[in-house]
Design a protein around this motif. Structure first.
Motif, PDB file in Angstrom:
ATOM      1  N   SER A 170       0.618  -1.248  -0.224  1.00  0.00           N
ATOM      2  CA  SER A 170       0.048  -0.030   0.013  1.00  0.00           C
ATOM      3  C   SER A 170       0.935   1.231   0.110  1.00  0.00           C
ATOM      4  CB  SER A 170      -1.105   0.021   1.211  1.00  0.00           C
ATOM      5  OG  SER A 170      -2.071  -0.989   1.177  1.00  0.00           O
ATOM      6  N   GLU A 171       2.017   1.330  -0.699  1.00  0.00           N
ATOM      7  CA  GLU A 171       2.937   2.380  -0.705  1.00  0.00           C
ATOM      8  C   GLU A 171       2.783   2.765  -2.227  1.00  0.00           C
ATOM      9  OE1 GLU A 171       4.816   4.079   1.497  1.00  0.00           O
ATOM     10  OE2 GLU A 171       3.783   2.788   3.121  1.00  0.00           O
ATOM     11  N   PRO A 172       2.992   4.193  -2.131  1.00  0.00           N
ATOM     12  CA  PRO A 172       3.003   4.481  -3.838  1.00  0.00           C
ATOM     13  C   PRO A 172       4.275   3.825  -4.796  1.00  0.00           C
ATOM     14  CG  PRO A 172       3.772   6.202  -2.297  1.00  0.00           C
ATOM     15  CD  PRO A 172       3.077   5.252  -1.439  1.00  0.00           C
ATOM     16  N   LYS A 173       3.443   3.499  -5.801  1.00  0.00           N
ATOM     17  CA  LYS A 173       4.355   2.843  -6.801  1.00  0.00           C
ATOM     18  C   LYS A 173       5.158   3.968  -7.382  1.00  0.00           C
ATOM     19  CE  LYS A 173       1.165  -0.697  -8.428  1.00  0.00           C
ATOM     20  NZ  LYS A 173       0.364  -1.231  -9.605  1.00  0.00           N
ATOM     21  N   VAL A 174       6.619   3.485  -7.839  1.00  0.00           N
ATOM     22  CA  VAL A 174       7.300   4.244  -8.991  1.00  0.00           C
ATOM     23  C   VAL A 174       6.653   4.040 -10.201  1.00  0.00           C
ATOM     24  CG1 VAL A 174       9.580   4.163 -10.138  1.00  0.00           C
ATOM     25  CG2 VAL A 174       9.507   3.985  -7.498  1.00  0.00           C
ATOM     26  N   LEU A 175       6.323   5.015 -10.950  1.00  0.00           N
ATOM     27  CA  LEU A 175       5.456   5.226 -11.799  1.00  0.00           C
ATOM     28  C   LEU A 175       6.244   5.538 -13.309  1.00  0.00           C
ATOM     29  CD1 LEU A 175       2.450   7.247 -10.703  1.00  0.00           C
ATOM     30  CD2 LEU A 175       2.577   4.540 -10.962  1.00  0.00           C
ATOM     31  N   PRO A 176       6.125   5.054 -14.521  1.00  0.00           N
ATOM     32  CA  PRO A 176       6.624   5.125 -15.745  1.00  0.00           C
ATOM     33  C   PRO A 176       5.764   6.436 -15.886  1.00  0.00           C
ATOM     34  CG  PRO A 176       4.926   3.625 -15.833  1.00  0.00           C
ATOM     35  CD  PRO A 176       5.184   3.575 -14.646  1.00  0.00           C
ATOM     36  N   LEU A 177       6.563   7.567 -16.806  1.00  0.00           N
ATOM     37  CA  LEU A 177       6.051   8.639 -17.050  1.00  0.00           C
ATOM     38  C   LEU A 177       4.763   8.760 -17.988  1.00  0.00           C
ATOM     39  CD1 LEU A 177       9.228  11.028 -17.208  1.00  0.00           C
ATOM     40  CD2 LEU A 177       7.355  11.058 -15.559  1.00  0.00           C
ATOM     41  N   ARG A 178       4.837   7.805 -19.038  1.00  0.00           N
ATOM     42  CA  ARG A 178       3.819   7.822 -19.751  1.00  0.00           C
ATOM     43  C   ARG A 178       3.477   6.460 -20.298  1.00  0.00           C
ATOM     44  NH1 ARG A 178       7.455  11.423 -21.075  1.00  0.00           N
ATOM     45  NH2 ARG A 178       9.166   9.926 -21.617  1.00  0.00           N
ATOM     46  N   GLY A 179       2.376   6.181 -20.695  1.00  0.00           N
ATOM     47  CA  GLY A 179       1.421   4.976 -20.814  1.00  0.00           C
ATOM     48  C   GLY A 179       0.183   4.987 -20.671  1.00  0.00           C
ATOM     49  N   GLU A 180      -0.486   3.921 -21.516  1.00  0.00           N
ATOM     50  CA  GLU A 180      -2.145   4.065 -21.464  1.00  0.00           C
ATOM     51  C   GLU A 180      -2.456   3.390 -20.108  1.00  0.00           C
ATOM     52  OE1 GLU A 180      -3.707   2.662 -25.142  1.00  0.00           O
ATOM     53  OE2 GLU A 180      -2.868   4.370 -26.089  1.00  0.00           O
ATOM     54  N   ASP A 181      -1.639   2.449 -19.747  1.00  0.00           N
ATOM     55  CA  ASP A 181      -1.889   1.618 -18.437  1.00  0.00           C
ATOM     56  C   ASP A 181      -1.773   2.101 -16.883  1.00  0.00           C
ATOM     57  OD1 ASP A 181      -2.705  -0.488 -16.877  1.00  0.00           O
ATOM     58  OD2 ASP A 181      -1.061  -1.756 -17.176  1.00  0.00           O
ATOM     59  N   ILE A 182      -0.901   2.030 -16.170  1.00  0.00           N
ATOM     60  CA  ILE A 182      -0.815   2.568 -14.991  1.00  0.00           C
ATOM     61  C   ILE A 182       0.461   3.467 -15.213  1.00  0.00           C
ATOM     62  CG2 ILE A 182      -0.196   2.422 -12.452  1.00  0.00           C
ATOM     63  CD1 ILE A 182      -3.016   1.669 -13.450  1.00  0.00           C
ATOM     64  N   SER A 183       0.517   4.815 -15.375  1.00  0.00           N
ATOM     65  CA  SER A 183       1.598   5.719 -15.411  1.00  0.00           C
ATOM     66  C   SER A 183       1.204   7.125 -14.544  1.00  0.00           C
ATOM     67  CB  SER A 183       1.695   5.862 -16.786  1.00  0.00           C
ATOM     68  OG  SER A 183       0.740   6.445 -17.426  1.00  0.00           O
ATOM     69  N   PHE A 184       2.402   7.789 -14.593  1.00  0.00           N
ATOM     70  CA  PHE A 184       2.161   9.357 -14.102  1.00  0.00           C
ATOM     71  C   PHE A 184       1.064   9.916 -14.860  1.00  0.00           C
ATOM     72  CE2 PHE A 184       3.159  13.639 -13.567  1.00  0.00           C
ATOM     73  CZ  PHE A 184       3.296  13.711 -12.362  1.00  0.00           C
ATOM     74  N   GLU A 185       1.167   9.703 -16.158  1.00  0.00           N
ATOM     75  CA  GLU A 185       0.262  10.230 -17.199  1.00  0.00           C
ATOM     76  C   GLU A 185      -1.221  10.021 -16.866  1.00  0.00           C
ATOM     77  OE1 GLU A 185       0.973  11.305 -21.801  1.00  0.00           O
ATOM     78  OE2 GLU A 185       0.417   9.115 -21.515  1.00  0.00           O
ATOM     79  N   ARG A 223      -6.523  11.369 -14.489  1.00  0.00           N
ATOM     80  CA  ARG A 223      -7.676  10.946 -13.458  1.00  0.00           C
ATOM     81  C   ARG A 223      -7.837  11.854 -12.385  1.00  0.00           C
ATOM     82  NH1 ARG A 223      -7.371   4.670 -11.267  1.00  0.00           N
ATOM     83  NH2 ARG A 223      -7.067   4.414 -13.542  1.00  0.00           N
ATOM     84  N   TYR A 224      -6.812  12.672 -11.986  1.00  0.00           N
ATOM     85  CA  TYR A 224      -6.979  13.366 -10.806  1.00  0.00           C
ATOM     86  C   TYR A 224      -6.778  14.865 -11.018  1.00  0.00           C
ATOM     87  CZ  TYR A 224      -7.672   9.206  -8.129  1.00  0.00           C
ATOM     88  OH  TYR A 224      -8.079   7.933  -7.564  1.00  0.00           O
ATOM     89  N   SER A 225      -6.072  15.412 -12.129  1.00  0.00           N
ATOM     90  CA  SER A 225      -5.602  16.979 -12.118  1.00  0.00           C
ATOM     91  C   SER A 225      -6.853  17.840 -12.600  1.00  0.00           C
ATOM     92  CB  SER A 225      -4.344  17.035 -12.946  1.00  0.00           C
ATOM     93  OG  SER A 225      -4.986  16.946 -14.144  1.00  0.00           O
ATOM     94  N   GLY A 226      -7.760  17.349 -13.144  1.00  0.00           N
ATOM     95  CA  GLY A 226      -8.966  18.155 -13.230  1.00  0.00           C
ATOM     96  C   GLY A 226      -8.473  18.865 -14.636  1.00  0.00           C
ATOM     97  N   GLY A 227      -7.762  18.093 -15.414  1.00  0.00           N
ATOM     98  CA  GLY A 227      -7.494  18.670 -16.926  1.00  0.00           C
ATOM     99  C   GLY A 227      -6.141  19.273 -17.265  1.00  0.00           C
ATOM    100  N   ILE A 228      -5.466  19.413 -16.394  1.00  0.00           N
ATOM    101  CA  ILE A 228      -4.054  20.207 -16.232  1.00  0.00           C
ATOM    102  C   ILE A 228      -3.019  18.953 -17.155  1.00  0.00           C
ATOM    103  CG2 ILE A 228      -2.027  21.227 -15.226  1.00  0.00           C
ATOM    104  CD1 ILE A 228      -4.508  22.635 -15.113  1.00  0.00           C
ATOM    105  N   THR A 229      -2.349  19.250 -18.093  1.00  0.00           N
ATOM    106  CA  THR A 229      -1.258  18.304 -18.391  1.00  0.00           C
ATOM    107  C   THR A 229      -0.489  17.662 -17.503  1.00  0.00           C
ATOM    108  OG1 THR A 229       0.395  20.142 -19.163  1.00  0.00           O
ATOM    109  CG2 THR A 229      -1.595  19.742 -20.582  1.00  0.00           C
ATOM    110  N   ALA A 230       0.086  16.507 -17.916  1.00  0.00           N
ATOM    111  CA  ALA A 230       1.126  15.567 -16.946  1.00  0.00           C
ATOM    112  C   ALA A 230       2.255  16.369 -16.996  1.00  0.00           C
ATOM    113  CB  ALA A 230       1.164  14.331 -17.550  1.00  0.00           C
ATOM    114  N   ARG A 231       2.667  17.025 -18.336  1.00  0.00           N
ATOM    115  CA  ARG A 231       4.021  17.676 -18.150  1.00  0.00           C
ATOM    116  C   ARG A 231       3.987  19.032 -17.351  1.00  0.00           C
ATOM    117  NH1 ARG A 231       8.764  16.685 -19.326  1.00  0.00           N
ATOM    118  NH2 ARG A 231       9.166  17.430 -17.325  1.00  0.00           N
TER     119      ARG A 231
END
Length: 271
Positions: free
Chosen positions: A111-126, A131-139
């Motif tokens: 239950s610790e936050p994963k190290v995330l790949p920056l990009r990808g359609e699956d589980i990533s920082f992108e 999902r949570y920023s309300g429309g702001i870009t990942a960059r």
């Protein structure tokens, strides 16, 4: 009434000490504070002290604030101009971190936050930001989180969360904004409990001991930090799940809600 005024004078004088400390540190003069105080008086007079079922007037606001009608009119215009600027919106980085800490898609088996790949359609920082920023870009979110020390880029393709909360490092403006938002929330709770006597009081509690030795101080600081973080993470997870179920099209009234916890230590043992 005289006893209440004396109590308020003493309490406000004490309350102003940390505020004055910050204002002096950043070279904000007494006259600038006085102007902010006048604006606050007028804003509160219009929002909370009108006659029931009647629109507040410049004349009445002048009477209850002690300011001239000309001055009230000037301050009303300033407050209206800055209403959009002053409106409080959730920090985007805070929302992303909240999702990272509570959404099972972004947590490991412990239950610790994963190290995330920056990009990808699956589980990533992108996908987290989508999902949570309300429309702001990942960059844009990544740049802000790197700038404030919330995350670390392990390499060109992966990012790691460094703190279980948005605590900006080296950004005094953001630190001040967070501090004053938290202080305002605490004071709003106290104001509600003092004035809205026909409503359920909001939770407001404190545990305090004096004459505690340094060894106990250190132990308590560590224990309280650990227990507080555990509680906040649980509440964040619960609210995150409720947020996912929230229907933005619903006509149900919406509110900003939360729980704040703070640790204090000082040499002053007065009540």
């Amino acid at each position: 009434m005289e006893k209440i005024k004396k109590t308020i004078n003493k309490a406000v004088f004490k309350l102003l000490h940390p505020i004055a400390h910050i204002l002096l540190r950043y070279e904000i003069s007494h006259s600038e504070l006085a102007e902010m105080t006048r604006r606050a008086y007028v804003d509160v007079a219009f929002k909370h002290f009108s006659i029931p079922n009647r629109k507040q007037t410049i004349s009445r606001a002048s009477v209850i604030t002690g300011l001239s009608r000309t001055e009230v009119a000037r301050l009303v215009a300033i407050n209206e101009e800055q209403a959009d600027v002053m409106s409080s919106t959730p920090n985007r980085a805070t929302r992303v971190i909240g999702g990272w800490l509570s959404d099972s898609d972004f947590l490991d088996e412990q239950s610790e936050p994963k190290v995330l790949p920056l990009r990808g359609e699956d589980i990533s920082f992108e996908t987290l930001v989508d999902r949570y920023s309300g429309g702001i870009t990942a960059r844009a979110v990544l740049d802000e989180m790197v700038r404030t020390g919330a995350v670390e880029k392990l390499d060109k393709d992966h990012v790691k969360l460094l703190h279980h909360g948005f605590v900006p490092h080296g950004d005094d403006a953001e630190k001040i904004n967070i501090f004053l938002t938290h202080a305002s929330d605490l004071l709003s709770t106290g104001t509600h409990n003092l004035t809205q006597t026909d409503q359920e009081p909001r939770f407001q509690r404190q545990v305090t001991y004096v004459d505690m030795p340094q060894s106990v101080v250190k132990e308590f600081e560590e224990l309280s930090r650990e227990m507080s973080m555990e509680l906040l993470l649980k509440l964040n997870k619960w609210l995150s799940e409720k947020d996912k179920q929230n229907d933005p099209e619903s006509d149900e009234p919406k509110y900003r809600i939360g729980l704040g916890i703070y640790y204090f230590k000082n040499d002053n043992q007065e009540d």
